[in-house]
Design a protein around this motif. Structure first.
Motif, PDB file in Angstrom:
ATOM      1  N   ALA A   4       0.610  -1.113   0.212  1.00 28.97           N
ATOM      2  CA  ALA A   4       0.349  -0.006  -0.211  1.00 28.97           C
ATOM      3  C   ALA A   4       0.608   1.262  -0.335  1.00 28.97           C
ATOM      4  O   ALA A   4       0.415   2.535  -0.577  1.00 28.97           O
ATOM      5  N   LEU A   5       2.332   1.536   0.253  1.00 29.15           N
ATOM      6  CA  LEU A   5       2.827   2.463   0.711  1.00 29.15           C
ATOM      7  C   LEU A   5       3.718   2.856  -0.471  1.00 29.15           C
ATOM      8  O   LEU A   5       3.591   3.911  -0.783  1.00 29.15           O
ATOM      9  N   ARG A   6       4.268   2.122  -1.237  1.00 27.12           N
ATOM     10  CA  ARG A   6       4.880   1.710  -2.258  1.00 27.12           C
ATOM     11  C   ARG A   6       4.155   2.651  -3.209  1.00 27.12           C
ATOM     12  O   ARG A   6       5.366   3.692  -4.074  1.00 27.12           O
ATOM     13  N   PRO A   7       3.219   2.548  -3.611  1.00 24.36           N
ATOM     14  CA  PRO A   7       2.666   3.593  -5.059  1.00 24.36           C
ATOM     15  C   PRO A   7       2.522   4.529  -4.447  1.00 24.36           C
ATOM     16  O   PRO A   7       2.592   6.000  -5.121  1.00 24.36           O
ATOM     17  N   GLU A   8       1.999   5.034  -2.697  1.00 28.99           N
ATOM     18  CA  GLU A   8       1.969   6.456  -2.405  1.00 28.99           C
ATOM     19  C   GLU A   8       3.995   7.529  -2.246  1.00 28.99           C
ATOM     20  O   GLU A   8       3.555   8.157  -3.191  1.00 28.99           O
ATOM     21  N   PHE A   9       4.503   7.080  -2.307  1.00 28.05           N
ATOM     22  CA  PHE A   9       6.331   6.786  -1.692  1.00 28.05           C
ATOM     23  C   PHE A   9       6.491   7.148  -4.257  1.00 28.05           C
ATOM     24  O   PHE A   9       6.838   8.266  -4.331  1.00 28.05           O
ATOM     25  N   SER A  10       5.762   6.120  -4.633  1.00 28.39           N
ATOM     26  CA  SER A  10       6.252   6.514  -6.268  1.00 28.39           C
ATOM     27  C   SER A  10       5.313   7.480  -6.543  1.00 28.39           C
ATOM     28  O   SER A  10       5.571   8.557  -7.738  1.00 28.39           O
ATOM     29  N   ALA A  13       7.455  10.543  -5.611  1.00 33.99           N
ATOM     30  CA  ALA A  13       8.720  11.196  -6.430  1.00 33.99           C
ATOM     31  C   ALA A  13       7.940  11.318  -7.485  1.00 33.99           C
ATOM     32  O   ALA A  13       9.088  12.718  -8.055  1.00 33.99           O
ATOM     33  N   ARG A  14       7.755  11.064  -8.244  1.00 33.61           N
ATOM     34  CA  ARG A  14       6.655  11.762  -9.859  1.00 33.61           C
ATOM     35  C   ARG A  14       6.066  13.127  -9.645  1.00 33.61           C
ATOM     36  O   ARG A  14       6.576  13.880 -10.521  1.00 33.61           O
ATOM     37  N   THR A  15       6.104  13.311  -8.698  1.00 35.46           N
ATOM     38  CA  THR A  15       5.417  15.035  -8.236  1.00 35.46           C
ATOM     39  C   THR A  15       7.024  15.787  -8.097  1.00 35.46           C
ATOM     40  O   THR A  15       6.892  16.724  -8.561  1.00 35.46           O
ATOM     41  N   LEU A  16       7.649  15.419  -7.317  1.00 39.87           N
ATOM     42  CA  LEU A  16       8.626  15.846  -7.143  1.00 39.87           C
ATOM     43  C   LEU A  16       9.163  15.695  -8.519  1.00 39.87           C
ATOM     44  O   LEU A  16      10.109  16.867  -9.180  1.00 39.87           O
ATOM     45  N   GLU A  17       9.936  15.155  -9.268  1.00 38.34           N
ATOM     46  CA  GLU A  17       9.889  14.725 -10.346  1.00 38.34           C
ATOM     47  C   GLU A  17      10.146  15.906 -11.880  1.00 38.34           C
ATOM     48  O   GLU A  17      10.212  16.410 -12.288  1.00 38.34           O
ATOM     49  N   ALA A  18       8.725  15.861 -11.228  1.00 33.87           N
ATOM     50  CA  ALA A  18       7.779  16.580 -12.009  1.00 33.87           C
ATOM     51  C   ALA A  18       7.949  18.607 -11.954  1.00 33.87           C
ATOM     52  O   ALA A  18       8.407  19.035 -12.721  1.00 33.87           O
ATOM     53  N   LEU A 118      14.335  19.449  -0.641  1.00 36.89           N
ATOM     54  CA  LEU A 118      14.354  18.923   0.644  1.00 36.89           C
ATOM     55  C   LEU A 118      13.354  17.695   0.733  1.00 36.89           C
ATOM     56  O   LEU A 118      14.473  16.415   1.441  1.00 36.89           O
ATOM     57  N   ALA A 119      12.256  17.613  -0.215  1.00 38.53           N
ATOM     58  CA  ALA A 119      12.117  15.738   0.231  1.00 38.53           C
ATOM     59  C   ALA A 119      12.828  15.573  -0.712  1.00 38.53           C
ATOM     60  O   ALA A 119      12.667  14.319  -0.191  1.00 38.53           O
ATOM     61  N   VAL A 120      13.377  15.366  -1.652  1.00 35.07           N
ATOM     62  CA  VAL A 120      14.197  14.665  -2.777  1.00 35.07           C
ATOM     63  C   VAL A 120      15.896  14.348  -1.546  1.00 35.07           C
ATOM     64  O   VAL A 120      16.250  13.384  -1.464  1.00 35.07           O
ATOM     65  N   ARG A 121      16.173  15.692  -0.787  1.00 32.40           N
ATOM     66  CA  ARG A 121      17.077  14.939   0.589  1.00 32.40           C
ATOM     67  C   ARG A 121      16.379  13.552   1.389  1.00 32.40           C
ATOM     68  O   ARG A 121      17.137  12.664   1.645  1.00 32.40           O
ATOM     69  N   GLN A 122      15.244  14.187   1.421  1.00 35.83           N
ATOM     70  CA  GLN A 122      14.523  13.020   2.622  1.00 35.83           C
ATOM     71  C   GLN A 122      14.762  11.915   1.977  1.00 35.83           C
ATOM     72  O   GLN A 122      14.394  11.331   3.129  1.00 35.83           O
ATOM     73  N   PHE A 123      14.672  11.507   1.260  1.00 32.59           N
ATOM     74  CA  PHE A 123      14.287  10.472  -0.230  1.00 32.59           C
ATOM     75  C   PHE A 123      15.895   9.809   0.050  1.00 32.59           C
ATOM     76  O   PHE A 123      15.512   8.484   0.821  1.00 32.59           O
ATOM     77  N   TRP A 124      16.809  10.366  -0.141  1.00 29.54           N
ATOM     78  CA  TRP A 124      17.670  10.173  -0.406  1.00 29.54           C
ATOM     79  C   TRP A 124      18.308   9.289   1.482  1.00 29.54           C
ATOM     80  O   TRP A 124      19.251   8.142   1.683  1.00 29.54           O
ATOM     81  N   LEU A 125      17.901  10.651   2.630  1.00 27.35           N
ATOM     82  CA  LEU A 125      17.728   9.287   3.821  1.00 27.35           C
ATOM     83  C   LEU A 125      17.276   8.109   3.941  1.00 27.35           C
ATOM     84  O   LEU A 125      17.852   7.458   4.828  1.00 27.35           O
ATOM     85  N   MET A 126      15.809   7.843   3.425  1.00 27.91           N
ATOM     86  CA  MET A 126      15.457   7.429   3.510  1.00 27.91           C
ATOM     87  C   MET A 126      15.732   5.915   2.692  1.00 27.91           C
ATOM     88  O   MET A 126      16.278   4.968   3.496  1.00 27.91           O
ATOM     89  N   GLY A 127      16.977   5.918   2.171  1.00 28.69           N
ATOM     90  CA  GLY A 127      17.732   5.213   1.045  1.00 28.69           C
ATOM     91  C   GLY A 127      19.178   4.659   1.551  1.00 28.69           C
ATOM     92  O   GLY A 127      19.314   3.812   1.642  1.00 28.69           O
ATOM     93  N   GLU A 128      19.291   5.341   2.476  1.00 34.93           N
ATOM     94  CA  GLU A 128      20.629   5.319   3.314  1.00 34.93           C
ATOM     95  C   GLU A 128      20.362   4.370   4.018  1.00 34.93           C
ATOM     96  O   GLU A 128      21.324   4.013   4.903  1.00 34.93           O
ATOM     97  N   HIS A 129      19.066   4.785   5.066  1.00 30.82           N
ATOM     98  CA  HIS A 129      19.310   4.070   5.424  1.00 30.82           C
ATOM     99  C   HIS A 129      18.623   2.114   5.338  1.00 30.82           C
ATOM    100  O   HIS A 129      18.415   1.297   5.939  1.00 30.82           O
ATOM    101  N   ALA A 130      17.694   2.207   4.601  1.00 38.36           N
ATOM    102  CA  ALA A 130      16.908   0.982   3.606  1.00 38.36           C
ATOM    103  C   ALA A 130      18.850   0.187   2.991  1.00 38.36           C
ATOM    104  O   ALA A 130      19.208  -0.953   3.576  1.00 38.36           O
ATOM    105  N   THR A 154       4.730  14.379   1.465  1.00 44.65           N
ATOM    106  CA  THR A 154       3.357  14.921   0.674  1.00 44.65           C
ATOM    107  C   THR A 154       3.205  16.602   0.796  1.00 44.65           C
ATOM    108  O   THR A 154       3.635  17.407  -0.160  1.00 44.65           O
ATOM    109  N   ALA A 155       3.550  16.961   2.189  1.00 43.88           N
ATOM    110  CA  ALA A 155       4.030  18.378   2.441  1.00 43.88           C
ATOM    111  C   ALA A 155       4.680  18.782   2.294  1.00 43.88           C
ATOM    112  O   ALA A 155       4.216  20.548   1.816  1.00 43.88           O
ATOM    113  N   TRP A 156       5.637  18.309   2.134  1.00 46.64           N
ATOM    114  CA  TRP A 156       7.610  19.060   2.141  1.00 46.64           C
ATOM    115  C   TRP A 156       7.202  19.622   0.462  1.00 46.64           C
ATOM    116  O   TRP A 156       8.242  19.955  -0.254  1.00 46.64           O
ATOM    117  N   ALA A 157       6.400  18.504  -0.246  1.00 42.93           N
ATOM    118  CA  ALA A 157       6.762  18.207  -1.460  1.00 42.93           C
ATOM    119  C   ALA A 157       5.894  19.937  -2.506  1.00 42.93           C
ATOM    120  O   ALA A 157       6.800  20.462  -3.156  1.00 42.93           O
TER     121      ALA A 157
END
Length: 163
Positions: A4-10, A13-18, A118-130, A154-157
């Motif tokens: 359920a969470l995977r598509p939300e993160f995707s 990410a698409r919103t930030l990319e756009a 900022l949100a991109v950086r948080q994604f990076w941090l999550m990747g570091e943890h993962a 979502t708010a940070w985007a």
């Protein structure tokens, strides 16, 4: 990570990319990549000046200036849904921008882009943890934390760069 969470993160990410793709050309630099304020020393220099000496270049490389500058703001920003900078952090952020501008020009396009990263950086941090789950265990990223990240990202985007 749940199905359920995977598509939300995707979607985030698409919103930030756009958002970033729609920006005018951003300045590219060879950046530090991790300039959050604890990877440098500031000492007294000649004639009353201050000298910043940076270290920890494991994340250095080519990239956007806005991302490199966002890391300091990211380090001060509360990692909560609806969190905002307090007066002290906002003053520090403004001093940081003033200091940067005293040494090098900074376009309004790059300043406006900082918040998106900022949100991109948080994604990076999550990747570091993962990437460390094999060592730290899956409880370093519990599902409850991931759910909070979705709300926060979502708010940070939609954040705007404070000036």
């Amino acid at each position: 990570m749940t199905d359920a969470l995977r598509p939300e993160f995707s979607a985030i990410a698409r919103t930030l990319e756009a958002r970033i793709a729609a920006m005018p050309a951003l300045t590219r630099v060879h950046g530090h990549g991790d300039c959050h304020g604890m990877n440098n020393f500031v000492t007294d220099g000649p004639e009353g000046t201050r000298v910043a000496s940076f270290f920890d270049f494991d994340d250095a490389g080519p990239g956007w200036l806005a991302y490199d500058l966002c890391v300091y703001l990211w380090a001060m920003h509360p990692r909560t849904v609806g969190g905002s900078l307090d007066a002290t952090s906002l003053a520090r952020w403004r001093s940081y921008l003033t200091g940067y501008r005293s040494a090098r020009p900074l376009s309004s396009v790059d300043v406006e882009a900082i918040a998106a990263f900022l949100a991109v950086r948080q994604f990076w941090l999550m990747g570091e943890h993962a990437g460390r789950i094999a060592v730290w265990g899956t409880q370093s990223m519990p599902t409850s934390w991931l759910r909070t990240q979705v709300k926060m990202l979502t708010a940070w985007a939609e954040l705007q760069t404070p000036e």
